[in-house]
Design an enzyme around this catalytic site. Structure first.
Site, PDB file in Angstrom:
ATOM      1  N   GLU A   8      -0.861   1.422  -6.555  1.00 17.12           N
ATOM      2  CA  GLU A   8       0.047  -0.376  -5.069  1.00 17.12           C
ATOM      3  C   GLU A   8      -0.182  -1.060  -5.669  1.00 17.12           C
ATOM      4  OE1 GLU A   8      -2.918  -0.194  -1.634  1.00 17.12           O
ATOM      5  OE2 GLU A   8      -3.564   2.146  -2.210  1.00 17.12           O
ATOM      6  N   HIS A  15       0.710  -1.109  -0.034  1.00 17.38           N
ATOM      7  CA  HIS A  15      -0.002   0.276   0.138  1.00 17.38           C
ATOM      8  C   HIS A  15       1.089   0.939   0.082  1.00 17.38           C
ATOM      9  CE1 HIS A  15      -3.106   2.588   0.997  1.00 17.38           C
ATOM     10  NE2 HIS A  15      -4.232   1.668   1.730  1.00 17.38           N
TER      11      HIS A  15
END
Length: 331
Positions: free
Chosen positions: A288, A175
């Site tokens: 991501e 992330h």
């Protein structure tokens, strides 16, 4: 107080500084010969800083990030495992990002060349409480490394260690929060500021703001004028983030991670998050590397590997557009 460690094991060429971070949490500092650096907290196996040789921070970390378990750290590179999103009884984005990892002094050999790289190996195994909410045994090994040119590399290896013969499935994401000059398209002092993403054109995506409805991306590049939360499917192995004002391009190279998430909360959601500054959305963008649409399934004894490599190159500006093609088509 900090100590320098060089494990006498399979990772004997690794060297790092082990010290205390915010609220006394353990962290590891990596530095390459040219001065690039990275910072990794054992809480979450979480990369919180990546700086180039000029000591410029390349990752976004919120000024309001809470370094206090069990709250996940806002910014840097949280690891989403064993799920991305919210499903069932598991925490949002799984539990790996708010568990304490340990230094892995005896990792099995990594296939990557470790010559002239500063790196650290971490490992996460489930606790009894983890098994209650996700009834599987696993070993999650993470290597965080700096290349000779300051590239940041994360390699995850997840092995099914169930003894009951049962497979398990999971979704996953790095992330990554990138630091950018200004995410908005604005005209200031006759200078056009723009952040754009190249490499996801014509890709199908699931829009989390529209009940995960499936669309196809239009246009030459992604630019940003409002909140975005999209999961791009079956994406290229290379994606570029161009920052006009900083004349910098981030290049993401990924392996074993077919999908890509693009996220920015924009103003309203930023104000609703206690660990996020009201205006900080302007200076961050999450792109991501992920495996979301098709969960990964491992039988006992099987191992999955997912790798992310981040680098930066100078951007050019010509005829009103940044020129990322040489980056995406290059090595």
């Amino acid at each position: 107080m900090s100590t320098e460690k060089t494990p006498s094991s399979a990772s004997s060429s690794s060297s790092y500084v082990f010290c205390k971070g915010f609220n006394g949490l353990d962290k590891v500092l990596l530095r390459d010969a040219r001065g690039s650096s990275a910072e990794v907290y054992l809480y979450g196996g979480h990369v919180t800083s990546w700086k180039n040789e000029h000591a410029e921070e390349l990752l976004f970390l919120s000024s309001k990030a809470i370094f206090k378990p069990p709250k996940a750290i806002r910014g840097g590179i949280p690891i989403c495992f064993p799920q991305f999103g919210s499903l069932g009884t598991l925490d949002q984005h799984g539990f790996a990002r708010n568990r304490f990892w340990t230094i892995d002094d005896c990792p099995p050999p990594f296939p990557t060349n470790t010559l002239n790289k500063a790196f650290v190996d971490l490992i996460l195994k489930p606790t009894e409480d983890d098994i209650k909410i996700w009834p599987h045994s696993f070993e999650f090994r993470l290597r965080v490394a700096l290349g000779p040119g300051g590239d940041l590399m994360l390699t995850s290896r997840i092995r099914n260690t169930n003894i009951d013969g049962k497979p398990f499935s999971f979704t996953f994401a790095y992330h990554t929060y990138f630091s950018v000059s200004d995410i908005r398209q604005v005209l200031c002092l006759l200078v056009f500021s723009e952040v754009r993403v190249e490499g996801l054109e014509t890709m199908d995506y699931l829009d989390n703001l529209q009940k995960k409805e499936r669309f196809t991306e239009q246009g030459d590049a992604l630019t940003f004028e409002s909140e975005v939360d999209k999961v791009y499917l079956s994406t290229p192995t290379k994606i570029a983030i161009l920052d006009h004002e900083k004349k910098r391009t981030f290049v993401l190279r990924k392996d074993g991670l077919p999908d890509a998430v693009v996220w920015n909360p924009w103003d309203k959601k930023a104000k609703a998050m206690s660990d996020f500054g009201d205006d900080e959305y302007k200076h961050m963008l999450c792109v991501e590397a992920a495996a979301i649409e098709k969960p990964i399934t491992l039988k006992p004894g099987e191992e999955w590997k997912g790798r992310l490599e981040l680098s930066t190159v100078p951007s050019s500006y010509c005829s009103g557009q940044l020129d990322p093609r040489r980056v995406l088509q290059g090595s």
